[in-house]
Motif scaffolding. Structure first.
Motif, mmCIF file in Angstrom:
data_model
loop_
_atom_site.group_PDB
_atom_site.id
_atom_site.type_symbol
_atom_site.label_atom_id
_atom_site.label_comp_id
_atom_site.label_asym_id
_atom_site.label_seq_id
_atom_site.Cartn_x
_atom_site.Cartn_y
_atom_site.Cartn_z
ATOM 1 N N THR A 130 0.845 -1.192 0.000
ATOM 2 C CA THR A 130 0.000 0.000 0.000
ATOM 3 C C THR A 130 0.877 1.237 0.000
ATOM 4 O OG1 THR A 130 -1.802 1.149 1.126
ATOM 5 C CG2 THR A 130 -0.167 0.085 2.526
ATOM 6 N N THR A 131 0.311 2.316 -0.492
ATOM 7 C CA THR A 131 1.004 3.603 -0.412
ATOM 8 C C THR A 131 0.425 4.449 0.721
ATOM 9 O OG1 THR A 131 -0.500 4.559 -2.042
ATOM 10 C CG2 THR A 131 1.588 3.619 -2.871
ATOM 11 N N ALA A 132 -0.620 3.940 1.364
ATOM 12 C CA ALA A 132 -1.248 4.667 2.468
ATOM 13 C C ALA A 132 -0.366 4.625 3.706
ATOM 14 C CB ALA A 132 -2.610 4.058 2.790
ATOM 15 N N GLU A 133 -0.460 5.668 4.497
ATOM 16 C CA GLU A 133 0.258 5.700 5.763
ATOM 17 C C GLU A 133 -0.316 4.625 6.692
ATOM 18 O OE1 GLU A 133 2.854 7.647 6.913
ATOM 19 O OE2 GLU A 133 3.039 8.195 4.802
ATOM 20 N N PRO A 134 0.528 3.984 7.493
ATOM 21 C CA PRO A 134 0.003 3.002 8.455
ATOM 22 C C PRO A 134 -0.942 3.668 9.439
ATOM 23 C CG PRO A 134 2.398 2.849 8.296
ATOM 24 C CD PRO A 134 1.984 4.073 7.541
ATOM 25 N N LYS A 135 -1.977 2.916 9.819
ATOM 26 C CA LYS A 135 -2.940 3.414 10.799
ATOM 27 C C LYS A 135 -2.378 3.218 12.202
ATOM 28 C CE LYS A 135 -6.168 1.337 7.936
ATOM 29 N NZ LYS A 135 -7.035 0.219 7.891
ATOM 30 N N ASP A 136 -2.719 4.133 13.065
ATOM 31 C CA ASP A 136 -2.303 4.048 14.456
ATOM 32 C C ASP A 136 -3.358 3.272 15.237
ATOM 33 O OD1 ASP A 136 -2.521 5.241 17.356
ATOM 34 O OD2 ASP A 136 -0.471 5.657 16.667
ATOM 35 N N ARG A 137 -2.932 2.249 15.959
ATOM 36 C CA ARG A 137 -3.876 1.385 16.685
ATOM 37 C C ARG A 137 -4.692 2.155 17.717
ATOM 38 N NH1 ARG A 137 -3.264 -3.821 15.711
ATOM 39 N NH2 ARG A 137 -1.379 -4.512 14.682
ATOM 40 N N GLU A 138 -4.060 3.057 18.422
ATOM 41 C CA GLU A 138 -4.764 3.806 19.470
ATOM 42 C C GLU A 138 -5.829 4.725 18.868
ATOM 43 O OE1 GLU A 138 -4.552 3.244 22.700
ATOM 44 O OE2 GLU A 138 -3.161 1.657 22.168
ATOM 45 N N ILE A 139 -5.499 5.379 17.776
ATOM 46 C CA ILE A 139 -6.464 6.266 17.128
ATOM 47 C C ILE A 139 -7.645 5.459 16.591
ATOM 48 C CG2 ILE A 139 -6.828 7.788 15.139
ATOM 49 C CD1 ILE A 139 -3.934 8.800 15.609
ATOM 50 N N GLU A 140 -7.361 4.328 15.950
ATOM 51 C CA GLU A 140 -8.430 3.481 15.414
ATOM 52 C C GLU A 140 -9.298 2.907 16.534
ATOM 53 O OE1 GLU A 140 -9.211 3.253 12.130
ATOM 54 O OE2 GLU A 140 -7.614 4.730 11.896
ATOM 55 N N ALA A 141 -8.699 2.556 17.656
ATOM 56 C CA ALA A 141 -9.460 2.049 18.806
ATOM 57 C C ALA A 141 -10.365 3.142 19.367
ATOM 58 C CB ALA A 141 -8.521 1.521 19.882
ATOM 59 N N ALA A 142 -9.864 4.362 19.431
ATOM 60 C CA ALA A 142 -10.678 5.482 19.916
ATOM 61 C C ALA A 142 -11.857 5.739 18.985
ATOM 62 C CB ALA A 142 -9.823 6.737 20.061
ATOM 63 N N LYS A 143 -11.622 5.653 17.680
ATOM 64 C CA LYS A 143 -12.712 5.821 16.707
ATOM 65 C C LYS A 143 -13.766 4.734 16.900
ATOM 66 C CE LYS A 143 -9.958 7.808 12.941
ATOM 67 N NZ LYS A 143 -9.464 7.511 11.578
ATOM 68 N N ALA A 144 -13.333 3.502 17.109
ATOM 69 C CA ALA A 144 -14.269 2.388 17.313
ATOM 70 C C ALA A 144 -15.083 2.596 18.589
ATOM 71 C CB ALA A 144 -13.513 1.064 17.359
ATOM 72 N N ARG A 145 -14.429 3.048 19.655
ATOM 73 C CA ARG A 145 -15.157 3.327 20.898
ATOM 74 C C ARG A 145 -16.208 4.409 20.685
ATOM 75 N NH1 ARG A 145 -10.012 2.397 23.056
ATOM 76 N NH2 ARG A 145 -9.506 4.618 23.072
ATOM 77 N N GLN A 146 -15.854 5.440 19.934
ATOM 78 C CA GLN A 146 -16.793 6.519 19.657
ATOM 79 C C GLN A 146 -17.974 6.013 18.832
ATOM 80 O OE1 GLN A 146 -16.835 9.574 20.948
ATOM 81 N NE2 GLN A 146 -18.768 9.912 19.893
ATOM 82 N N ARG A 147 -17.705 5.189 17.815
ATOM 83 C CA ARG A 147 -18.796 4.625 17.018
ATOM 84 C C ARG A 147 -19.725 3.783 17.884
ATOM 85 N NH1 ARG A 147 -14.590 3.784 13.284
ATOM 86 N NH2 ARG A 147 -14.416 1.603 13.953
ATOM 87 N N ASN A 148 -19.142 2.977 18.777
ATOM 88 C CA ASN A 148 -19.956 2.149 19.672
ATOM 89 C C ASN A 148 -20.786 3.008 20.613
ATOM 90 O OD1 ASN A 148 -19.245 -0.330 18.630
ATOM 91 N ND2 ASN A 148 -17.519 -0.577 20.019
#
Length: 90
Positions: free
Chosen positions: A65-83
């Protein structure tokens, strides 16, 4: 059951062996319908988990991929917010 399988590609730090095995276990559980296999099916079940894990490692290692790697903590925070938005607070 499969909603517990998380995306493992393009994260920093990379997926661990435990994460890959856990995702493989969930996948085999879903396919087989067994949460815990009987003694008669245990060998086939465990072999399938190992084969899926091996395939997952090969897939993750072979993807580019050419995309920047995702940060686990940021993605976890987004998931918590969605929940929180979906289910509200308890």
């Amino acid at each position: 059951m499969c909603r517990n399988i998380k995306t493992l590609f393009n994260f920093q730090p990379p997926a661990t062996e435990l994460e890959i095995r856990d995702a493989s276990l969930q996948f085999v559980r879903k396919l087989s319908g067994f949460n815990v296999p009987s003694k008669a099916n245990e060998e086939a079940f465990n072999r399938a988990v190992e084969e899926v894990a091996r395939s997952a490692r090969a897939l993750i290692g072979g993807l580019v991929t050419t995309a920047e790697p995702k940060d686990r903590e940021i993605e976890a925070a987004k998931a918590r917010q969605r929940n929180l938005e979906r289910f509200g607070s308890r």
